[in-house]
Design a protein around this motif. Structure first.
Motif, PDB file in Angstrom:
ATOM      1  N   ALA A  75       0.857  -1.184   0.000  1.00  0.00           N
ATOM      2  CA  ALA A  75       0.000   0.000   0.000  1.00  0.00           C
ATOM      3  C   ALA A  75       0.894   1.234   0.000  1.00  0.00           C
ATOM      4  CB  ALA A  75      -0.928  -0.018   1.213  1.00  0.00           C
ATOM      5  N   SER A  76       0.289   2.401  -0.124  1.00  0.00           N
ATOM      6  CA  SER A  76       1.058   3.636  -0.275  1.00  0.00           C
ATOM      7  C   SER A  76       1.303   4.337   1.058  1.00  0.00           C
ATOM      8  CB  SER A  76       0.348   4.609  -1.216  1.00  0.00           C
ATOM      9  OG  SER A  76       1.059   5.842  -1.274  1.00  0.00           O
ATOM     10  N   HIS A  77       2.542   4.794   1.215  1.00  0.00           N
ATOM     11  CA  HIS A  77       2.926   5.629   2.355  1.00  0.00           C
ATOM     12  C   HIS A  77       3.411   6.986   1.840  1.00  0.00           C
ATOM     13  CE1 HIS A  77       3.689   6.242   6.526  1.00  0.00           C
ATOM     14  NE2 HIS A  77       5.004   6.136   6.493  1.00  0.00           N
ATOM     15  N   GLY A  78       2.954   7.299   0.618  1.00  0.00           N
ATOM     16  CA  GLY A  78       3.334   8.570   0.003  1.00  0.00           C
ATOM     17  C   GLY A  78       4.479   8.418  -0.978  1.00  0.00           C
ATOM     18  N   TYR A  79       4.838   9.524  -1.614  1.00  0.00           N
ATOM     19  CA  TYR A  79       5.959   9.488  -2.562  1.00  0.00           C
ATOM     20  C   TYR A  79       7.284   9.623  -1.807  1.00  0.00           C
ATOM     21  CZ  TYR A  79       7.279   9.412  -7.455  1.00  0.00           C
ATOM     22  OH  TYR A  79       7.754   9.014  -8.680  1.00  0.00           O
ATOM     23  N   TYR A  80       7.327  10.595  -0.899  1.00  0.00           N
ATOM     24  CA  TYR A  80       8.491  10.804  -0.040  1.00  0.00           C
ATOM     25  C   TYR A  80       8.001  10.755   1.412  1.00  0.00           C
ATOM     26  CZ  TYR A  80       9.837  13.126  -4.423  1.00  0.00           C
ATOM     27  OH  TYR A  80      10.056  13.430  -5.740  1.00  0.00           O
ATOM     28  N   HIS A  81       8.899  10.461   2.342  1.00  0.00           N
ATOM     29  CA  HIS A  81       8.460  10.424   3.739  1.00  0.00           C
ATOM     30  C   HIS A  81       8.445  11.799   4.382  1.00  0.00           C
ATOM     31  CE1 HIS A  81       8.492   9.026   8.067  1.00  0.00           C
ATOM     32  NE2 HIS A  81       7.506   8.339   7.526  1.00  0.00           N
ATOM     33  N   SER A  82       9.267  12.711   3.908  1.00  0.00           N
ATOM     34  CA  SER A  82       9.350  14.032   4.543  1.00  0.00           C
ATOM     35  C   SER A  82       8.825  15.159   3.668  1.00  0.00           C
ATOM     36  CB  SER A  82      10.805  14.321   4.950  1.00  0.00           C
ATOM     37  OG  SER A  82      11.196  13.492   6.020  1.00  0.00           O
ATOM     38  N   ASP A  83       8.103  14.829   2.645  1.00  0.00           N
ATOM     39  CA  ASP A  83       7.521  15.872   1.781  1.00  0.00           C
ATOM     40  C   ASP A  83       6.181  15.378   1.269  1.00  0.00           C
ATOM     41  OD1 ASP A  83       7.412  18.295   0.263  1.00  0.00           O
ATOM     42  OD2 ASP A  83       7.959  17.139  -1.514  1.00  0.00           O
ATOM     43  N   PHE A  84       5.187  16.244   1.308  1.00  0.00           N
ATOM     44  CA  PHE A  84       3.867  15.843   0.837  1.00  0.00           C
ATOM     45  C   PHE A  84       3.206  16.973   0.064  1.00  0.00           C
ATOM     46  CE2 PHE A  84      -0.757  15.928   1.320  1.00  0.00           C
ATOM     47  CZ  PHE A  84      -1.079  14.746   0.681  1.00  0.00           C
ATOM     48  N   LYS A  85       2.634  16.611  -1.081  1.00  0.00           N
ATOM     49  CA  LYS A  85       1.748  17.464  -1.853  1.00  0.00           C
ATOM     50  C   LYS A  85       0.544  16.616  -2.236  1.00  0.00           C
ATOM     51  CE  LYS A  85       5.417  20.344  -3.883  1.00  0.00           C
ATOM     52  NZ  LYS A  85       6.525  19.699  -3.158  1.00  0.00           N
ATOM     53  N   PRO A  86      -0.642  17.208  -2.353  1.00  0.00           N
ATOM     54  CA  PRO A  86      -1.828  16.410  -2.682  1.00  0.00           C
ATOM     55  C   PRO A  86      -1.658  15.541  -3.923  1.00  0.00           C
ATOM     56  CG  PRO A  86      -2.495  18.605  -2.010  1.00  0.00           C
ATOM     57  CD  PRO A  86      -0.991  18.622  -2.104  1.00  0.00           C
ATOM     58  N   GLU A  87      -0.908  16.034  -4.902  1.00  0.00           N
ATOM     59  CA  GLU A  87      -0.725  15.259  -6.133  1.00  0.00           C
ATOM     60  C   GLU A  87       0.074  13.971  -5.894  1.00  0.00           C
ATOM     61  OE1 GLU A  87       1.958  19.013  -6.634  1.00  0.00           O
ATOM     62  OE2 GLU A  87       0.012  18.494  -5.757  1.00  0.00           O
ATOM     63  N   HIS A  88       0.801  13.911  -4.772  1.00  0.00           N
ATOM     64  CA  HIS A  88       1.556  12.698  -4.454  1.00  0.00           C
ATOM     65  C   HIS A  88       0.651  11.501  -4.180  1.00  0.00           C
ATOM     66  CE1 HIS A  88       5.274  15.185  -2.945  1.00  0.00           C
ATOM     67  NE2 HIS A  88       5.129  15.203  -4.255  1.00  0.00           N
ATOM     68  N   LEU A  89      -0.601  11.768  -3.792  1.00  0.00           N
ATOM     69  CA  LEU A  89      -1.522  10.665  -3.504  1.00  0.00           C
ATOM     70  C   LEU A  89      -1.699   9.781  -4.727  1.00  0.00           C
ATOM     71  CD1 LEU A  89      -4.184  12.655  -1.445  1.00  0.00           C
ATOM     72  CD2 LEU A  89      -2.605  10.920  -0.558  1.00  0.00           C
ATOM     73  N   LEU A  90      -2.066  10.376  -5.832  1.00  0.00           N
ATOM     74  CA  LEU A  90      -2.253   9.614  -7.066  1.00  0.00           C
ATOM     75  C   LEU A  90      -0.914   9.159  -7.631  1.00  0.00           C
ATOM     76  CD1 LEU A  90      -3.965   8.429  -9.319  1.00  0.00           C
ATOM     77  CD2 LEU A  90      -3.945  10.684 -10.430  1.00  0.00           C
ATOM     78  N   GLN A  91       0.080  10.043  -7.608  1.00  0.00           N
ATOM     79  CA  GLN A  91       1.385   9.698  -8.178  1.00  0.00           C
ATOM     80  C   GLN A  91       2.000   8.487  -7.477  1.00  0.00           C
ATOM     81  OE1 GLN A  91       3.590  13.354  -7.814  1.00  0.00           O
ATOM     82  NE2 GLN A  91       2.566  14.329  -9.556  1.00  0.00           N
TER      83      GLN A  91
END
Length: 259
Positions: A75-91
Motif C-alpha cells: 500500500a502507499s505511504h506517500g511518494y516521499y516520507h518528509s515531503d507531501f503534496k496532494p498530487e503525491h496521492l495519485l502519483q
C-alpha cells in the motif's frame, strides 16, 4: 482479524532529533529492518500489509518482489516520507502499481498526519489508515474521532487501534516501552471489544539504534529495538496465534466488512 502493518520508508527520523544521515544510510538501515520483518513473517507464516514510500520502493526492487510474491499487501505511504503534496496521492499509487505489478488500494500518511479525505477518494484509494484516535501531546488530538472503522468521503477509515474507554494507543512506542505482558493484556481487551486489531511498526525498529551520537534518539525510542525487537515481535505474533486470532491484510479485511 489482526491487521499487522509496517511503514517502510527512507529512514529520515534522525533529522527530527538534529542529526544528519546520508541517503545511502537511510535506505540501507530500512532495508536491513525490512528483511528482518519479512523473515519473521515467513517463519511464523502470517500475512501483513506494507505501507511503502515510492522513494524507498525504487531502491529495493528485490524486496518489493518478495513482499508481493509472499502474499503480503503493498500500500502507499506517500511518494516521499518528509515531503507531501496532494498530487503525491495519485502519483504514489500509480508508481507503486508500476513497480509491483499489483493494485494499490490503501494509504497511510507519513507520521499519521491529517490528510484530505476528498483527495484520498479522488486518487482512487479504497481505504485510509492515517488516524491515531487518541491524544498525544504535540502530535495528535483525535479524541473526537471514532475509535473503530467508519466511512468518510466514500473511503473506509481504519484508525490505528487504541484501547476501549481510555483510548490508550497500541502503536509502536507502546510496544517498545510497556512490559510485554501488559501490552498483551491491552491487546486482548481491545481485540475482544473490536474483533480486530490494527497495529503498525517500522523497519528501523528491528535494527540497532543504540548510538546516540549518530541518531540522537531518546531512550523511549531505542528501548527494545534491534535483536530485542525481533524476539519481542516473534513472541507477540506467536502469542496471538495461540489465541487463534486470524491474521490478514487490509485488502482481506475490507472483504469481510463488505459481506
Amino acid at each position: 482479524m489482526v491487521l499487522l502493518s509496517f511503514d517502510i520508508e527512507e529512514f529520515d527520523m534522525p533529522f527530527e532529533y538534529g542529526r544528519d544521515i546520508s541517503f545511502a544510510d537511510q535506505i540501507s538501515i530500512s532495508r536491513e529492518g525490512t528483511i528482518a520483518i519479512l523473515d519473521i513473517l515467513d517463519k511464523l507464516r502470517v500475512k501483513a500489509t506494507f505501507f511503502c514510500t515510492v522513494t524507498f520502493a525504487e531502491n529495493i526492487p528485490d524486496l518489493i518482489k518478495r513482499i508481493t510474491e509472499s502474499g503480503h499487501e503493498l500500500a502507499s505511504h506517500g511518494y516521499y516520507h518528509s515531503d507531501f503534496k496532494p498530487e503525491h496521492l495519485l502519483q504514489s499509487k500509480l508508481k507503486l502499481e508500476e513497480l509491483s505489478g499489483k493494485e494499490v488500494i490503501g494509504y497511510r500518511m507519513a507520521r499519521m498526519m491529517p490528510v484530505d479525505e476528498k483527495e484520498i477518494e479522488k486518487a482512487g484509494y479504497s481505504y485510509n489508515t492515517s488516524i491515531n484516535p487518541t491524544f498525544l501531546p504535540g502530535r495528535y488530538n483525535n479524541l473526537q474521532v471514532s475509535r473503530t472503522y467508519f466511512n468518510k468521503e466514500n473511503v473506509l477509515q481504519i484508525p490505528a487501534s487504541v484501547t476501549p474507554l481510555i483510548r490508550f494507543p497500541l502503536f509502536w512506542l507502546s510496544f517498545h516501552n510497556l512490559p510485554l505482558g501488559i501490552y498483551k493484556a491491552l491487546v486482548k481487551w481491545t481485540y475482544k471489544k473490536d474483533r480486530y486489531l490494527n497495529v503498525y511498526f517500522h523497519p528501523w525498529e528491528f535494527t540497532d539504534l543504540d548510538n546516540f551520537e549518530r541518531f540522537g534518539f531518546p531512550g523511549y525510542v531505542t528501548k527494545n529495538t534491534g535483536l530485542k525487537m525481533i524476539e519481542r515481535m516473534e513472541d507477540f505474533i506467536a502469542w496471538m496465534k495461540s489465541k487463534n486470532y486470524p491474521f490478514g491484510t487490509f485488502q482481506e479485511f475490507l472483504k469481510t466488512i463488505k459481506k
